[in-house]
Design a protein around this motif. Structure first.
Motif, PDB file in Angstrom:
ATOM      1  N   CYS A  43      -3.653  -4.277   1.546  1.00  0.00           N
ATOM      2  CA  CYS A  43      -2.293  -4.118   2.073  1.00  0.00           C
ATOM      3  C   CYS A  43      -1.287  -3.869   0.946  1.00  0.00           C
ATOM      4  O   CYS A  43      -0.298  -3.158   1.133  1.00  0.00           O
ATOM      5  CB  CYS A  43      -1.879  -5.333   2.885  1.00  0.00           C
ATOM      6  SG  CYS A  43      -2.725  -5.493   4.465  1.00  0.00           S
TER       7      CYS A  43
ATOM      8  N   ASP B   8       1.730  -4.438   6.037  1.00  0.00           N
ATOM      9  CA  ASP B   8       1.305  -5.834   6.127  1.00  0.00           C
ATOM     10  C   ASP B   8       0.562  -6.159   7.419  1.00  0.00           C
ATOM     11  O   ASP B   8       0.024  -7.269   7.572  1.00  0.00           O
ATOM     12  CB  ASP B   8       2.519  -6.756   6.027  1.00  0.00           C
ATOM     13  CG  ASP B   8       3.174  -6.718   4.657  1.00  0.00           C
ATOM     14  OD1 ASP B   8       2.630  -6.065   3.753  1.00  0.00           O
ATOM     15  OD2 ASP B   8       4.251  -7.331   4.494  1.00  0.00           O
TER      16      ASP B   8
ATOM     17  N   ALA C  86      -5.381  -8.521   2.318  1.00  0.00           N
ATOM     18  CA  ALA C  86      -4.037  -8.460   1.757  1.00  0.00           C
ATOM     19  C   ALA C  86      -3.997  -7.655   0.464  1.00  0.00           C
ATOM     20  O   ALA C  86      -2.980  -7.032   0.137  1.00  0.00           O
ATOM     21  CB  ALA C  86      -3.497  -9.869   1.518  1.00  0.00           C
TER      22      ALA C  86
END
Length: 249
Positions: free
Chosen positions: A177, A156, A174
């Motif tokens: 991620c 993260d 993200a």
């Protein structure tokens, strides 16, 4: 991006043994409303990562090596956009990779699906420490500095600081991620280093055969198509490799 409470404003009271450093609260748009990370002033030395990995997670922080070389300067000069990040847990790695596969491969090429989990050959955190210490000698990371980021899992970290290194490939980091989270689970990866447009992970469960490596290479290709080249040649290089390095144009 949904986040836990940020411990960086209380950093001085957390009792961490830190080298001289500073809090970074600058983004591409100017000052951010809270610190994004803490950055050491001096070049990383072996042992610092290990010491912080033992103490910082209990405070909600994780270490990462930032590469201040390559002419891009420190993270104050990088394109950081935390307000543009979604939450990694809101995305499914298989769906993200399949969408990218359809975008970057010829029509009719079917997404092969996620590679099977592999057997670790090392403890993931010990492998990450080994790799982080090795970066002090230079090489792929030219000017390594230890940083601390508010995050619960290493996957993260890019989204937590609003890192935009892959912006020309995927503007919402993200989503990538989410793939890193899946690699944590299947291959024991840990995010070890970030540059302006590059990323390095340690790998505790690398592919041991060409067949396994080809499955992993397909994921790498759509994760970072700028730096792969011939897929079969690339797959051969993944066998037993303890690090994966990605660079976006």
């Amino acid at each position: 991006m949904a986040t836990l409470p940020n411990p960086l404003p209380r950093l001085a009271s957390l009792g961490l043994a830190l080298p001289p450093g500073r809090l970074i609260d600058e983004t591409d748009e100017g000052p951010w409303h809270e610190p994004l990370l803490w950055l050491a002033d001096e070049r990383a030395i072996p042992g610092t990562w290990s010491a912080l990995r033992r103490t910082a997670p209990s405070a909600g922080l994780l270490p990462v090596v930032l590469d201040l070389g390559g002419g891009h300067g420190g993270p104050e000069k990088w394109e950081l956009a935390p307000d543009e990040m979604s939450y990694p847990g809101d995305h499914d790695a298989d769906e993200v990779l399949e969408e990218l596969w359809e975008e970057y491969t010829e029509e009719g090429d079917e997404w092969p699906g996620l590679a099977e989990p592999l057997t670790p050959t090392a403890d993931p955190d010990e492998r990450a420490t080994e790799i982080a210490d090795s970066l002090a000698d230079g090489g792929v990371v030219t000017d390594p500095h230890i940083a601390l980021v508010p995050a619960r899992r290493s996957a993260d970290i890019p989204a937590a600081i609003g890192w935009m290194g892959p912006a020309h490939h995927e503007s919402d980091t993200a989503r990538l991620c989410a793939v890193l989270r899946s690699w944590e689970d299947r291959f024991g990866i840990r995010l070890v280093a970030l540059g302006f447009d590059s990323l390095l992970v340690s790998v505790a469960a690398p592919p041991a055969t060409l067949e396994e490596a080809e499955e992993v290479a397909a994921e790498h290709f759509v994760f970072c198509p700028d730096d792969i080249g011939d897929l079969e040649t690339y797959a051969q290089k993944l066998i037993d490799r303890p690090t994966w390095h990605f660079w976006w144009d």
